[in-house]
Design a protein around this motif. Structure first.
Motif, PDB file in Angstrom:
ATOM      1  N   GLU A 165       0.814  -1.220   0.000  1.00  0.00           N
ATOM      2  CA  GLU A 165       0.000   0.000   0.000  1.00  0.00           C
ATOM      3  C   GLU A 165       0.846   1.269   0.000  1.00  0.00           C
ATOM      4  O   GLU A 165       0.325   2.364  -0.219  1.00  0.00           O
ATOM      5  CB  GLU A 165      -0.908   0.026   1.244  1.00  0.00           C
ATOM      6  CG  GLU A 165      -1.953  -1.072   1.285  1.00  0.00           C
ATOM      7  CD  GLU A 165      -2.711  -1.076   2.609  1.00  0.00           C
ATOM      8  OE1 GLU A 165      -2.843   0.002   3.229  1.00  0.00           O
ATOM      9  OE2 GLU A 165      -3.165  -2.159   3.026  1.00  0.00           O
ATOM     10  N   VAL A 166       2.148   1.136   0.258  1.00  0.00           N
ATOM     11  CA  VAL A 166       3.017   2.310   0.383  1.00  0.00           C
ATOM     12  C   VAL A 166       4.108   2.281  -0.687  1.00  0.00           C
ATOM     13  O   VAL A 166       4.828   1.292  -0.826  1.00  0.00           O
ATOM     14  CB  VAL A 166       3.675   2.368   1.779  1.00  0.00           C
ATOM     15  CG1 VAL A 166       4.537   3.628   1.908  1.00  0.00           C
ATOM     16  CG2 VAL A 166       2.620   2.327   2.876  1.00  0.00           C
ATOM     17  N   THR A 167       4.221   3.380  -1.428  1.00  0.00           N
ATOM     18  CA  THR A 167       5.271   3.515  -2.445  1.00  0.00           C
ATOM     19  C   THR A 167       6.326   4.496  -1.960  1.00  0.00           C
ATOM     20  O   THR A 167       6.003   5.595  -1.500  1.00  0.00           O
ATOM     21  CB  THR A 167       4.678   4.026  -3.775  1.00  0.00           C
ATOM     22  OG1 THR A 167       3.729   3.070  -4.262  1.00  0.00           O
ATOM     23  CG2 THR A 167       5.765   4.221  -4.822  1.00  0.00           C
ATOM     24  N   LEU A 168       7.577   4.089  -2.077  1.00  0.00           N
ATOM     25  CA  LEU A 168       8.699   4.951  -1.700  1.00  0.00           C
ATOM     26  C   LEU A 168       9.128   5.777  -2.903  1.00  0.00           C
ATOM     27  O   LEU A 168       9.448   5.234  -3.957  1.00  0.00           O
ATOM     28  CB  LEU A 168       9.872   4.099  -1.205  1.00  0.00           C
ATOM     29  CG  LEU A 168      11.200   4.830  -0.983  1.00  0.00           C
ATOM     30  CD1 LEU A 168      11.079   5.888   0.101  1.00  0.00           C
ATOM     31  CD2 LEU A 168      12.314   3.824  -0.658  1.00  0.00           C
ATOM     32  N   PHE A 190      10.965   8.475  -8.602  1.00  0.00           N
ATOM     33  CA  PHE A 190      11.894   9.532  -8.204  1.00  0.00           C
ATOM     34  C   PHE A 190      11.157  10.866  -8.150  1.00  0.00           C
ATOM     35  O   PHE A 190      10.302  11.151  -8.995  1.00  0.00           O
ATOM     36  CB  PHE A 190      13.062   9.625  -9.185  1.00  0.00           C
ATOM     37  CG  PHE A 190      14.026   8.465  -9.096  1.00  0.00           C
ATOM     38  CD1 PHE A 190      15.151   8.533  -8.301  1.00  0.00           C
ATOM     39  CD2 PHE A 190      13.790   7.300  -9.815  1.00  0.00           C
ATOM     40  CE1 PHE A 190      16.041   7.465  -8.211  1.00  0.00           C
ATOM     41  CE2 PHE A 190      14.666   6.219  -9.734  1.00  0.00           C
ATOM     42  CZ  PHE A 190      15.795   6.305  -8.930  1.00  0.00           C
ATOM     43  N   GLY A 191      11.503  11.680  -7.159  1.00  0.00           N
ATOM     44  CA  GLY A 191      10.857  12.975  -6.980  1.00  0.00           C
ATOM     45  C   GLY A 191      11.822  14.116  -7.216  1.00  0.00           C
ATOM     46  O   GLY A 191      12.933  14.123  -6.687  1.00  0.00           O
ATOM     47  N   ARG A 243       8.150  10.371   0.762  1.00  0.00           N
ATOM     48  CA  ARG A 243       9.152  11.028  -0.075  1.00  0.00           C
ATOM     49  C   ARG A 243      10.445  11.153   0.740  1.00  0.00           C
ATOM     50  O   ARG A 243      10.550  11.987   1.627  1.00  0.00           O
ATOM     51  CB  ARG A 243       8.642  12.404  -0.509  1.00  0.00           C
ATOM     52  CG  ARG A 243       7.220  12.361  -1.085  1.00  0.00           C
ATOM     53  CD  ARG A 243       6.694  13.740  -1.454  1.00  0.00           C
ATOM     54  NE  ARG A 243       6.743  14.689  -0.370  1.00  0.00           N
ATOM     55  CZ  ARG A 243       5.749  14.921   0.493  1.00  0.00           C
ATOM     56  NH1 ARG A 243       4.612  14.234   0.411  1.00  0.00           N
ATOM     57  NH2 ARG A 243       5.870  15.828   1.451  1.00  0.00           N
ATOM     58  N   VAL A 244      11.411  10.311   0.411  1.00  0.00           N
ATOM     59  CA  VAL A 244      12.633  10.235   1.213  1.00  0.00           C
ATOM     60  C   VAL A 244      13.842  10.597   0.358  1.00  0.00           C
ATOM     61  O   VAL A 244      14.111   9.946  -0.658  1.00  0.00           O
ATOM     62  CB  VAL A 244      12.804   8.827   1.816  1.00  0.00           C
ATOM     63  CG1 VAL A 244      14.086   8.751   2.644  1.00  0.00           C
ATOM     64  CG2 VAL A 244      11.586   8.467   2.672  1.00  0.00           C
TER      65      VAL A 244
END
Length: 239
Positions: free
Chosen positions: A30-33, A56-57, A221-222
């Motif tokens: 359920e969680v996207t990095l 990628f952000g 968002r890491v």
């Protein structure tokens, strides 16, 4: 930072996300990095890519465009920084999602350019939950109306909400802001507005992503937690 350093960092972040999901009774899927790669050279992004990163952000349009051309085409690019209307035309057909839509005028420009290029653009509404003067985003009070106003625009898909929580020394201090964003998303869903989904909550960064996951984040968002330290932050940027 070496590839082994990025790999180790990614492993630690992944373990933290998995642990937070388990504690919250959520499935890890359920969680996207999102690896926040702004200011980082292409070589570092390639290392993260080789470790399995595909999301990628980026904060700046030009930097996103340069990396878009230099890296594999199966990457999903996320525009997470403040977006000026005159830059929209350069990225509408290149990004997977725009996280930082905070006004009707910006949404209208995205819609116009998306129609021109015959694409549909996924967007998130950025909410300044903590009401910080140094952050962009619509207010909590105006969020529902902004979603209503955007709902009818062609070629835009509203997928949820995004926030940048305050930079704190204890991530528990940001739990209330993540809870607030979740509540706003639930309130919007109850409105049953056509063309609106609230499936996505983009919240949580290096210092507080575990708490964000426990409160329902679907994107975290890491940057620093993966790539190491970077230059000082500017207004509207995130760690």
């Amino acid at each position: 930072m070496s590839e082994s350093g990025i790999r180790e960092n990614l492993k630690e972040v992944e373990n933290n996300i998995a642990s937070a999901c388990q504690k919250a009774g959520r499935d890890r899927s359920e969680v996207t990095l999102i690896a926040v790669s702004k200011t980082k050279p292409v070589e570092m992004l390639k290392e993260a890519y080789d470790c399995g990163c595909r999301d990628f952000g980026e904060n700046k349009v030009q930097e996103l465009l340069d990396k878009y051309e230099a890296l594999p085409d199966d990457i999903r690019w996320h525009m997470i920084g403040h977006l000026q209307r005159n830059k929209v035309k350069y990225i509408v057909d290149k990004v997977y999602m725009i996280h930082s839509v905070d006004s009707l005028r910006l949404a209208e420009e995205i819609s116009r350019e998306a129609v021109k290029k015959n694409v549909k653009v996924k967007i998130l509404i950025e909410v300044n939950v903590a009401n910080e003067e140094t952050k962009f985003g619509t207010t909590c009070e105006e969020a529902v109306q902004l979603v209503r106003d955007i709902a009818g625009l062609p070629n835009i898909l509203v997928k949820g909400l995004m926030t940048i929580a305050p930079y704190v020394d204890d991530e528990e201090k940001n739990r209330c802001y993540f809870q607030k964003l979740k509540k706003i998303s639930v309130d919007i869903m109850r409105e049953n507005i056509d063309n609106i989904s609230m499936e996505t909550l983009s919240m949580g960064m290096t210092g507080d992503y575990r708490t964000a996951v426990s409160e329902g984040a679907t994107y975290v968002r890491v940057g620093t937690g993966i790539f190491g330290v970077r230059p000082p932050m500017l207004k509207g940027e995130e760690k």
